[in-house]
Scaffold this motif. Structure first.
Motif, PDB file in Angstrom:
ATOM      1  N   GLN A 196       0.838  -1.199   0.000  1.00 26.94           N
ATOM      2  CA  GLN A 196       0.000   0.000   0.000  1.00 26.94           C
ATOM      3  C   GLN A 196       0.875   1.252   0.000  1.00 26.94           C
ATOM      4  O   GLN A 196       2.031   1.201   0.413  1.00 26.94           O
ATOM      5  CB  GLN A 196      -0.904   0.010   1.231  1.00 26.94           C
ATOM      6  CG  GLN A 196      -1.888  -1.133   1.280  1.00 26.94           C
ATOM      7  CD  GLN A 196      -2.690  -1.137   2.571  1.00 26.94           C
ATOM      8  OE1 GLN A 196      -2.476  -0.346   3.471  1.00 26.94           O
ATOM      9  NE2 GLN A 196      -3.625  -2.068   2.667  1.00 26.94           N
ATOM     10  N   PRO A 197       0.327   2.394  -0.424  1.00 25.25           N
ATOM     11  CA  PRO A 197       1.106   3.639  -0.348  1.00 25.25           C
ATOM     12  C   PRO A 197       1.509   3.925   1.108  1.00 25.25           C
ATOM     13  O   PRO A 197       0.815   3.522   2.045  1.00 25.25           O
ATOM     14  CB  PRO A 197       0.127   4.711  -0.847  1.00 25.25           C
ATOM     15  CG  PRO A 197      -0.970   3.979  -1.538  1.00 25.25           C
ATOM     16  CD  PRO A 197      -1.007   2.588  -0.966  1.00 25.25           C
ATOM     17  N   ALA A 198       2.621   4.640   1.277  1.00 22.89           N
ATOM     18  CA  ALA A 198       3.151   4.919   2.621  1.00 22.89           C
ATOM     19  C   ALA A 198       2.116   5.602   3.506  1.00 22.89           C
ATOM     20  O   ALA A 198       1.993   5.271   4.689  1.00 22.89           O
ATOM     21  CB  ALA A 198       4.414   5.757   2.518  1.00 22.89           C
ATOM     22  N   TRP A 199       1.345   6.541   2.972  1.00 26.98           N
ATOM     23  CA  TRP A 199       0.359   7.255   3.786  1.00 26.98           C
ATOM     24  C   TRP A 199      -0.692   6.290   4.320  1.00 26.98           C
ATOM     25  O   TRP A 199      -1.143   6.417   5.442  1.00 26.98           O
ATOM     26  CB  TRP A 199      -0.305   8.408   3.017  1.00 26.98           C
ATOM     27  CG  TRP A 199      -1.213   7.962   1.907  1.00 26.98           C
ATOM     28  CD1 TRP A 199      -0.877   7.787   0.589  1.00 26.98           C
ATOM     29  CD2 TRP A 199      -2.597   7.628   2.012  1.00 26.98           C
ATOM     30  NE1 TRP A 199      -1.963   7.353  -0.129  1.00 26.98           N
ATOM     31  CE2 TRP A 199      -3.042   7.244   0.729  1.00 26.98           C
ATOM     32  CE3 TRP A 199      -3.506   7.598   3.069  1.00 26.98           C
ATOM     33  CZ2 TRP A 199      -4.342   6.853   0.452  1.00 26.98           C
ATOM     34  CZ3 TRP A 199      -4.814   7.200   2.797  1.00 26.98           C
ATOM     35  CH2 TRP A 199      -5.221   6.836   1.511  1.00 26.98           C
ATOM     36  N   LYS A 255       1.981   5.863  15.941  1.00 24.69           N
ATOM     37  CA  LYS A 255       1.945   7.287  15.597  1.00 24.69           C
ATOM     38  C   LYS A 255       3.342   7.824  15.286  1.00 24.69           C
ATOM     39  O   LYS A 255       3.492   8.796  14.571  1.00 24.69           O
ATOM     40  CB  LYS A 255       1.327   8.063  16.776  1.00 24.69           C
ATOM     41  CG  LYS A 255       1.230   9.548  16.566  1.00 24.69           C
ATOM     42  CD  LYS A 255       0.574  10.223  17.765  1.00 24.69           C
ATOM     43  CE  LYS A 255       0.513  11.724  17.587  1.00 24.69           C
ATOM     44  NZ  LYS A 255      -0.111  12.373  18.742  1.00 24.69           N
ATOM     45  N   TYR A 256       4.363   7.156  15.814  1.00 19.44           N
ATOM     46  CA  TYR A 256       5.727   7.659  15.693  1.00 19.44           C
ATOM     47  C   TYR A 256       6.634   6.814  14.803  1.00 19.44           C
ATOM     48  O   TYR A 256       7.858   6.913  14.913  1.00 19.44           O
ATOM     49  CB  TYR A 256       6.341   7.804  17.087  1.00 19.44           C
ATOM     50  CG  TYR A 256       5.524   8.723  17.953  1.00 19.44           C
ATOM     51  CD1 TYR A 256       5.468  10.089  17.703  1.00 19.44           C
ATOM     52  CD2 TYR A 256       4.772   8.214  19.005  1.00 19.44           C
ATOM     53  CE1 TYR A 256       4.697  10.926  18.477  1.00 19.44           C
ATOM     54  CE2 TYR A 256       3.987   9.052  19.798  1.00 19.44           C
ATOM     55  CZ  TYR A 256       3.956  10.408  19.528  1.00 19.44           C
ATOM     56  OH  TYR A 256       3.187  11.245  20.293  1.00 19.44           O
ATOM     57  N   ILE A 257       6.059   6.022  13.929  1.00 21.33           N
ATOM     58  CA  ILE A 257       6.860   5.251  12.975  1.00 21.33           C
ATOM     59  C   ILE A 257       6.274   5.428  11.575  1.00 21.33           C
ATOM     60  O   ILE A 257       5.087   5.697  11.408  1.00 21.33           O
ATOM     61  CB  ILE A 257       6.936   3.753  13.349  1.00 21.33           C
ATOM     62  CG1 ILE A 257       5.554   3.118  13.437  1.00 21.33           C
ATOM     63  CG2 ILE A 257       7.744   3.556  14.620  1.00 21.33           C
ATOM     64  CD1 ILE A 257       5.557   1.617  13.661  1.00 21.33           C
ATOM     65  N   THR A 258       7.143   5.277  10.585  1.00 18.35           N
ATOM     66  CA  THR A 258       6.732   5.414   9.187  1.00 18.35           C
ATOM     67  C   THR A 258       7.540   4.429   8.336  1.00 18.35           C
ATOM     68  O   THR A 258       8.684   4.102   8.699  1.00 18.35           O
ATOM     69  CB  THR A 258       6.941   6.872   8.716  1.00 18.35           C
ATOM     70  OG1 THR A 258       6.362   7.043   7.431  1.00 18.35           O
ATOM     71  CG2 THR A 258       8.398   7.262   8.663  1.00 18.35           C
ATOM     72  N   PRO A 259       6.982   3.958   7.219  1.00 15.82           N
ATOM     73  CA  PRO A 259       7.743   3.032   6.374  1.00 15.82           C
ATOM     74  C   PRO A 259       9.061   3.668   5.920  1.00 15.82           C
ATOM     75  O   PRO A 259       9.118   4.862   5.642  1.00 15.82           O
ATOM     76  CB  PRO A 259       6.822   2.792   5.177  1.00 15.82           C
ATOM     77  CG  PRO A 259       5.463   3.158   5.649  1.00 15.82           C
ATOM     78  CD  PRO A 259       5.653   4.226   6.685  1.00 15.82           C
ATOM     79  N   TYR A 260      10.098   2.874   5.864  1.00 12.98           N
ATOM     80  CA  TYR A 260      11.421   3.354   5.494  1.00 12.98           C
ATOM     81  C   TYR A 260      11.635   3.239   4.002  1.00 12.98           C
ATOM     82  O   TYR A 260      11.323   2.326   3.365  1.00 12.98           O
ATOM     83  CB  TYR A 260      12.492   2.553   6.258  1.00 12.98           C
ATOM     84  CG  TYR A 260      13.886   2.962   5.939  1.00 12.98           C
ATOM     85  CD1 TYR A 260      14.348   4.227   6.294  1.00 12.98           C
ATOM     86  CD2 TYR A 260      14.753   2.108   5.296  1.00 12.98           C
ATOM     87  CE1 TYR A 260      15.656   4.614   6.006  1.00 12.98           C
ATOM     88  CE2 TYR A 260      16.059   2.492   5.025  1.00 12.98           C
ATOM     89  CZ  TYR A 260      16.496   3.737   5.362  1.00 12.98           C
ATOM     90  OH  TYR A 260      17.786   4.120   5.093  1.00 12.98           O
TER      91      TYR A 260
END
Length: 122
Positions: A83-86, A117-122
């Motif tokens: 899926q898209p990062a967002w 809430k504090y992580i995002t795909p790298y």
């Protein structure tokens, strides 16, 4: 073949199987990074998925984490990776996700939990 050599051979085969099993397990980690932590603060990794659980380590924005893929609510990071990062961020925003890390920096890796809430795909 003696009993002793049969046991040694069985042990060697079992050890080799564990080495290959460990290598294949390591390839399933998903890389995410710490993001959106307020300036001067860090993301606390917890022993259990709870804000009141014991703090194991703290990481600043930009730190790349090895995620096991497992998040609370039955979410699997590997299942949503296409899926898209967002959309991935939205899916885990209010969940805890499991991290594989070395808090003491001594080669002894453990699992901990990061708030989505504090992580995002790298």
């Amino acid at each position: 073949m003696t009993i002793r050599s049969r046991i040694a051979a069985a042990f060697a085969v079992a050890s080799l199987a564990l080495v290959f099993a460990g290598q294949s397990h390591a390839t399933v980690f998903a890389a995410w990074q710490v993001a959106n932590v307020p300036f001067g603060d860090t993301l606390n990794l917890r022993k259990y998925p709870s804000a009141t659980s014991q703090k194991q380590a703290a990481y600043p924005n930009g730190t790349v984490l090895q995620m096991t893929g497992r998040c609370t609510g039955g979410v699997n990071l590997l299942d949503i990776a296409s899926q898209p990062a967002w959309k991935q961020r939205q899916t885990v925003r209010f969940r805890w996700c499991e991290v594989w890390h070395d808090p003491a920096k001594n080669g002894e890796f453990v699992t901990g939990w990061a708030y989505g809430k504090y992580i995002t795909p790298y």
